[in-house]
Design a protein around this motif. Structure first.
Motif, mmCIF file in Angstrom:
data_model
loop_
_atom_site.group_PDB
_atom_site.id
_atom_site.type_symbol
_atom_site.label_atom_id
_atom_site.label_comp_id
_atom_site.label_asym_id
_atom_site.label_seq_id
_atom_site.Cartn_x
_atom_site.Cartn_y
_atom_site.Cartn_z
ATOM 1 N N ILE A 1 44.543 33.248 27.839
ATOM 2 C CA ILE A 1 44.853 31.826 27.987
ATOM 3 C C ILE A 1 44.221 31.044 26.839
ATOM 4 C CG2 ILE A 1 44.415 29.785 29.418
ATOM 5 C CD1 ILE A 1 44.505 31.776 31.846
ATOM 6 N N GLU A 2 43.023 31.428 26.450
ATOM 7 C CA GLU A 2 42.314 30.759 25.355
ATOM 8 C C GLU A 2 42.388 31.531 24.042
ATOM 9 O OE1 GLU A 2 41.094 27.771 25.489
ATOM 10 O OE2 GLU A 2 41.273 27.466 27.644
ATOM 11 N N ALA A 3 42.393 32.866 24.116
ATOM 12 C CA ALA A 3 42.334 33.682 22.895
ATOM 13 C C ALA A 3 43.710 34.067 22.358
ATOM 14 C CB ALA A 3 41.527 34.952 23.159
ATOM 15 N N GLY A 4 44.747 33.917 23.168
ATOM 16 C CA GLY A 4 46.073 34.378 22.783
ATOM 17 C C GLY A 4 46.178 35.892 22.923
ATOM 18 N N ARG B 1 60.812 37.194 24.720
ATOM 19 C CA ARG B 1 59.485 37.784 24.722
ATOM 20 C C ARG B 1 58.920 37.811 26.142
ATOM 21 N NH1 ARG B 1 56.332 35.594 19.434
ATOM 22 N NH2 ARG B 1 54.667 36.782 20.379
ATOM 23 N N GLU B 2 58.247 38.894 26.454
ATOM 24 C CA GLU B 2 57.555 39.035 27.735
ATOM 25 C C GLU B 2 56.329 38.133 27.725
ATOM 26 O OE1 GLU B 2 55.721 42.826 30.183
ATOM 27 O OE2 GLU B 2 55.333 42.708 28.034
ATOM 28 N N ASN B 3 55.963 37.560 28.869
ATOM 29 C CA ASN B 3 54.714 36.806 28.910
ATOM 30 C C ASN B 3 53.630 37.641 29.588
ATOM 31 O OD1 ASN B 3 54.408 36.022 31.799
ATOM 32 N ND2 ASN B 3 56.222 34.758 31.432
ATOM 33 N N SER B 4 52.399 37.232 29.420
ATOM 34 C CA SER B 4 51.277 38.029 29.915
ATOM 35 C C SER B 4 51.225 38.106 31.433
ATOM 36 C CB SER B 4 49.958 37.484 29.355
ATOM 37 O OG SER B 4 49.861 37.794 27.988
ATOM 38 N N ALA C 1 44.606 29.405 35.338
ATOM 39 C CA ALA C 1 45.157 30.761 35.326
ATOM 40 C C ALA C 1 46.677 30.747 35.244
ATOM 41 C CB ALA C 1 44.692 31.521 36.561
ATOM 42 N N ASP C 2 47.308 29.723 35.786
ATOM 43 C CA ASP C 2 48.767 29.620 35.740
ATOM 44 C C ASP C 2 49.279 29.568 34.301
ATOM 45 O OD1 ASP C 2 51.179 29.295 37.514
ATOM 46 O OD2 ASP C 2 51.409 27.514 36.248
ATOM 47 N N ARG C 3 48.425 29.136 33.385
ATOM 48 C CA ARG C 3 48.814 29.082 31.974
ATOM 49 C C ARG C 3 49.069 30.463 31.380
ATOM 50 N NH1 ARG C 3 44.141 25.877 29.388
ATOM 51 N NH2 ARG C 3 44.991 26.899 27.546
ATOM 52 N N LEU C 4 48.652 31.531 32.080
ATOM 53 C CA LEU C 4 48.925 32.882 31.583
ATOM 54 C C LEU C 4 50.436 33.106 31.458
ATOM 55 C CD1 LEU C 4 47.324 35.393 30.687
ATOM 56 C CD2 LEU C 4 47.675 36.318 32.982
ATOM 57 N N LYS C 5 51.202 32.377 32.265
ATOM 58 C CA LYS C 5 52.670 32.483 32.195
ATOM 59 C C LYS C 5 53.222 31.992 30.864
ATOM 60 C CE LYS C 5 53.014 31.580 37.161
ATOM 61 N NZ LYS C 5 53.402 30.556 38.171
ATOM 62 N N MET D 1 38.059 25.834 42.517
ATOM 63 C CA MET D 1 38.982 26.957 42.714
ATOM 64 C C MET D 1 40.412 26.542 42.378
ATOM 65 S SD MET D 1 37.323 28.579 46.167
ATOM 66 C CE MET D 1 38.506 29.902 46.359
ATOM 67 N N LEU D 2 40.815 25.368 42.819
ATOM 68 C CA LEU D 2 42.167 24.896 42.518
ATOM 69 C C LEU D 2 42.348 24.650 41.020
ATOM 70 C CD1 LEU D 2 42.801 22.491 45.528
ATOM 71 C CD2 LEU D 2 43.768 24.794 45.171
ATOM 72 N N ASP D 3 41.324 24.102 40.382
ATOM 73 C CA ASP D 3 41.399 23.879 38.936
ATOM 74 C C ASP D 3 41.506 25.207 38.182
ATOM 75 O OD1 ASP D 3 41.293 21.156 39.350
ATOM 76 O OD2 ASP D 3 39.184 20.944 38.755
ATOM 77 N N PHE D 4 40.764 26.211 38.644
ATOM 78 C CA PHE D 4 40.834 27.523 38.005
ATOM 79 C C PHE D 4 42.225 28.125 38.173
ATOM 80 C CE2 PHE D 4 40.717 32.136 38.318
ATOM 81 C CZ PHE D 4 40.239 32.458 37.063
ATOM 82 N N LEU D 5 42.792 28.005 39.358
ATOM 83 C CA LEU D 5 44.133 28.551 39.586
ATOM 84 C C LEU D 5 45.163 27.851 38.697
ATOM 85 C CD1 LEU D 5 44.010 29.085 43.437
ATOM 86 C CD2 LEU D 5 44.063 30.863 41.666
ATOM 87 N N ALA D 6 44.976 26.563 38.479
ATOM 88 C CA ALA D 6 45.865 25.842 37.549
ATOM 89 C C ALA D 6 45.676 26.369 36.130
ATOM 90 C CB ALA D 6 45.591 24.340 37.613
#
Length: 199
Positions: A79-82, A37-40, A16-20, A9-14
């Protein structure tokens, strides 16, 4: 809670943080008159606020919790597809395949039960068949359009987007409920008055 589950769960949250870090084409006006530019992740927050404001303005009974859950996960695949720009026909041709592959990676990073639950929310949003998914889609389209108007159409101008180009994207949102039609119509009027979106 199982230690392996905690770590996953912690790894996933890390992850997911890349969405920023995923940039969109929409521009954010800054106090000094410049833009960035706005981020996702910002898009998702603003989209959640749109949903919170509108969920009682539409005719359908909306489960706001379900909508907010969809909003929270709907762009995680980026996060992976852009991010795929709404007005880039070539990129849109490969969007579904890129995002499906990204979903395997992103949701696959979770324990299976959590991964399945979040992926189901993402799939519901993408399918657009439930009242909540249609509402979330309407909010998503409204937020993107609003962001363009707030930045005086800068991204539209950079990419040569015309009013006719926006119609196929905005029409499903406008058809979803009169509240969306009224808000998007008002934004079209602002865009026209500001010379942001040529005919």
């Amino acid at each position: 809670m199982d230690p392996a589950r905690i770590e996953a769960m912690l790894d996933f949250l890390a992850l997911a943080d890349r969405l920023k870090t995923v940039e969109r084409r929409g521009r954010v006006p800054l106090p000094d008159g410049t833009t960035r530019r706005e981020n996702s992740a910002e898009h998702c927050w603003n989209l959640a606020l749109v949903a919170l404001l509108l969920h009682r303005e539409v005719a359908a009974e909306i489960d706001l919790g379900r909508v907010l859950s969809m909003i929270a996960v709907h762009d995680l695949v980026e996060i992976e597809a852009g991010d795929t720009y709404a007005y880039d026909p070539a990129a849109r041709l490969t969007q579904a395949a890129r995002e499906a592959a990204a979903a395997e990676l992103v949701f696959g990073a979770l324990p299976p039960d959590l991964g399945a639950r979040l992926r189901a929310l993402w799939e519901e949003f993408e399918a657009g068949e439930t009242a909540e998914a249609r509402f979330a889609m309407g909010c998503d389209r409204l937020q993107g359009f609003l962001q363009n108007v707030l930045s005086e159409g800068l991204a539209w101008k950079e990419h040569g987007v015309t009013r006719a180009d926006t119609a196929p994207r905005m029409q499903p949102a406008m058809a979803a409920d009169p509240a969306f039609a009224a808000l998007i119509g008002a934004l079209y009027a602002r865009a026209a008055a500001g010379g942001m979106l040529p005919e």
